[in-house]
Design an enzyme around this catalytic site. Structure first.
Site, PDB file in Angstrom:
ATOM      1  N   VAL A 191       1.121  -3.985   4.023  1.00 58.95           N
ATOM      2  CA  VAL A 191       1.147  -4.804   4.537  1.00 58.95           C
ATOM      3  C   VAL A 191       2.116  -5.935   4.679  1.00 58.95           C
ATOM      4  CG1 VAL A 191      -1.584  -5.453   4.634  1.00 58.95           C
ATOM      5  CG2 VAL A 191      -0.171  -5.953   2.698  1.00 58.95           C
TER       6      VAL A 191
ATOM      7  N   LYS B 196       0.472   3.748  -2.911  1.00 63.78           N
ATOM      8  CA  LYS B 196      -0.689   4.491  -3.146  1.00 63.78           C
ATOM      9  C   LYS B 196      -0.233   5.979  -3.044  1.00 63.78           C
ATOM     10  CE  LYS B 196      -3.735   0.921  -1.035  1.00 63.78           C
ATOM     11  NZ  LYS B 196      -4.417   0.370   0.157  1.00 63.78           N
TER      12      LYS B 196
ATOM     13  N   TYR C 157      -4.854   4.275   7.833  1.00 68.23           N
ATOM     14  CA  TYR C 157      -6.460   3.600   8.022  1.00 68.23           C
ATOM     15  C   TYR C 157      -6.944   4.065   9.276  1.00 68.23           C
ATOM     16  CZ  TYR C 157      -3.698   1.131   4.265  1.00 68.23           C
ATOM     17  OH  TYR C 157      -2.973   0.710   3.337  1.00 68.23           O
TER      18      TYR C 157
ATOM     19  N   SER D 267       0.870  -1.405  -0.075  1.00 69.43           N
ATOM     20  CA  SER D 267      -0.085   0.026  -0.174  1.00 69.43           C
ATOM     21  C   SER D 267       0.803   1.214   0.215  1.00 69.43           C
ATOM     22  CB  SER D 267      -0.958   0.005   1.091  1.00 69.43           C
ATOM     23  OG  SER D 267      -2.102  -0.921   0.995  1.00 69.43           O
TER      24      SER D 267
ATOM     25  N   TYR E 216      -2.738  -2.099 -10.323  1.00 73.03           N
ATOM     26  CA  TYR E 216      -2.832  -1.936  -8.800  1.00 73.03           C
ATOM     27  C   TYR E 216      -1.948  -3.133  -8.388  1.00 73.03           C
ATOM     28  CZ  TYR E 216      -4.294  -2.245  -3.994  1.00 73.03           C
ATOM     29  OH  TYR E 216      -4.308  -2.261  -2.824  1.00 73.03           O
TER      30      TYR E 216
HETATM   31  O1  DON Z   1      -4.731  -4.725  -1.807  1.00 76.10           O
HETATM   32  C1  DON Z   1      -4.201  -5.447  -1.014  1.00 76.10           C
HETATM   33  O2  DON Z   1      -4.620  -6.006  -0.041  1.00 76.10           O
HETATM   34  C2  DON Z   1      -2.635  -5.443  -1.069  1.00 76.10           C
HETATM   35  N1  DON Z   1      -2.091  -5.333  -2.095  1.00 76.10           N
HETATM   36  C3  DON Z   1      -1.907  -4.178  -0.236  1.00 76.10           C
HETATM   37  C4  DON Z   1      -2.681  -3.760   0.941  1.00 76.10           C
HETATM   38  C5  DON Z   1      -1.875  -2.973   2.044  1.00 76.10           C
HETATM   39  O3  DON Z   1      -0.536  -2.865   2.018  1.00 76.10           O
HETATM   40  C6  DON Z   1      -2.536  -2.348   2.948  1.00 76.10           C
HETATM   41  N2  DON Z   1      -1.866  -1.780   4.052  1.00 76.10           N
HETATM   42  N3  DON Z   1      -1.633  -1.741   5.117  1.00 76.10           N
END
Ligand code: DON
Length: 324
Positions: free
Chosen positions: A262, A70, A244, A67, A192
């Site tokens: 993540v 982003k 978040y 993420s 994405y």
């Molecule tokens: O879309 C997803 O679930 C992952 N590619 C990225 C999510 C993410 O890193 C959320 N961050 N805390």
């Protein structure tokens, strides 16, 4: 080493030693390939706007940006399409919900913001190209210029995300239903997923953060990577929505724009001064790195980085470093 640089390095080493013992949290496994991370890895890097680096631990270990792509994709969308058009597709309000929640703002049917998955997929839809590989290459090229080295995709993570990304597919089709994204739903998702699968280390991320802090100019090459007039919007979103459902707590305690992922990374931007990146894969319930949050909290406190710290006059850190 000057007395100031020695002191900064000591602070970073101290924070690293202090939190290396913390073993709380769990490595993300909902994208199976992420589960292969070494839970003990812990790296820190601080990069100043004049290109100085301070590092500790596993700062060279590569991980996928997840993420943390982003804010950069949002910057690219603003540069390519302008504020008005981007705003028609994505809002700027904190959702207070989890990063992957299947929801749109009921008043507008747009995603709440570009830092949650829904908003990031809408942004990916705006910056994708035909063929899709061209849009991914453009993203990689811009990120490489910000990092000061060539960045690549972790193909195994990309495949893993693609195979298991049904929640993101659900979000994307919901947005397609409301006309937020165009009919290239799979192409938007591929853009994405690929963005999230880009490999970085703490140095890269700190340098990318320092590029944002340095009004879009790379501290290493001096090259202008991002339109400085738009960076304030990206930093604002990071400040209000970057962590978040912990965004408020983060703004209160750490007090600088930041983004987590993540994979276990967090990067923070101290405007006009520096970028910080921390990597440690064990996450808390909100999906943020446990050690990453602790380390950033201490660094902000020891170095006086909180945006509203009374000693912070906007460039005090750099003045201290330069001995002014
Ligand atoms: O879309 C997803 O679930 C992952 N590619 C990225 C999510 C993410 O890193 C959320 N961050 N805390």
């Amino acid at each position: 080493m000057t007395p100031a640089t020695t002191q900064i390095q000591e602070i970073i080493d101290e924070v690293h030693t202090k939190y290396k013992k913390v073993d709380d949290g769990t490595v993300a496994t909902y994208i199976p390939e992420l589960g292969r991370a070494n839970p003990q890895d812990f790296g820190i890097c601080l990069a100043t706007v004049d290109g100085q680096l301070f590092t500790a631990g596993d700062w060279e270990r590569e991980f996928t940006i997840q993420s943390m792509c982003k804010p950069f994709a949002f910057q690219m969308a603003l540069e390519q399409h302008g504020m008005q058009k981007v705003r028609q597709h994505v809002g700027v309000e904190p959702s207070g919900d989890a990063f992957n929640s299947i929801e749109l703002d009921p008043k507008t049917t747009r995603p709440f913001n570009a830092m949650i998955n829904a908003g990031a997929i809408a942004i990916a839809s705006l910056i994708k190209q035909t063929p899709t590989e061209a849009g991914i290459a453009a993203f990689l090229a811009t990120m490489s210029r910000a990092a000061g080295r060539t960045l690549t995709i972790d193909e195994a993570v990309l495949e893993s995300e693609t195979l298991t990304g049904n929640r993101n597919r659900a979000i994307a089709y919901l947005m397609r239903n409301f006309g937020i994204i165009d009919e290239g739903v799979n192409e938007s998702l591929h853009q994405y997923f690929a963005q999230c699968s880009m490999l970085v280390n703490c140095r890269d991320l700190a340098m990318m953060a320092a590029t944002l802090a340095n009004m879009g100019r790379s501290p290493v090459s001096g090259e202008s990577v991002f339109d400085f007039q738009l960076i304030k919007y990206v930093l604002t979103l990071m400040f209000t929505c970057g962590l978040y459902d912990y965004a408020g707590g983060w703004a209160y305690e750490v007090g600088v724009p930041a983004k987590s992922g993540v994979s276990g990374g967090i990067f923070a931007v101290v405007n006009r001064q520096l970028g910080i990146a921390v990597y440690s894969p064990k996450l808390d319930a909100q999906g943020n790195s446990v050690r990453g949050i602790l380390a950033c909290r201490d660094l902000a406190s020891h170095l006086g980085l909180h945006s509203f710290e009374f000693t912070n006059t906007g460039s005090n850190f750099m003045q201290w470093l330069c001995g002014d």
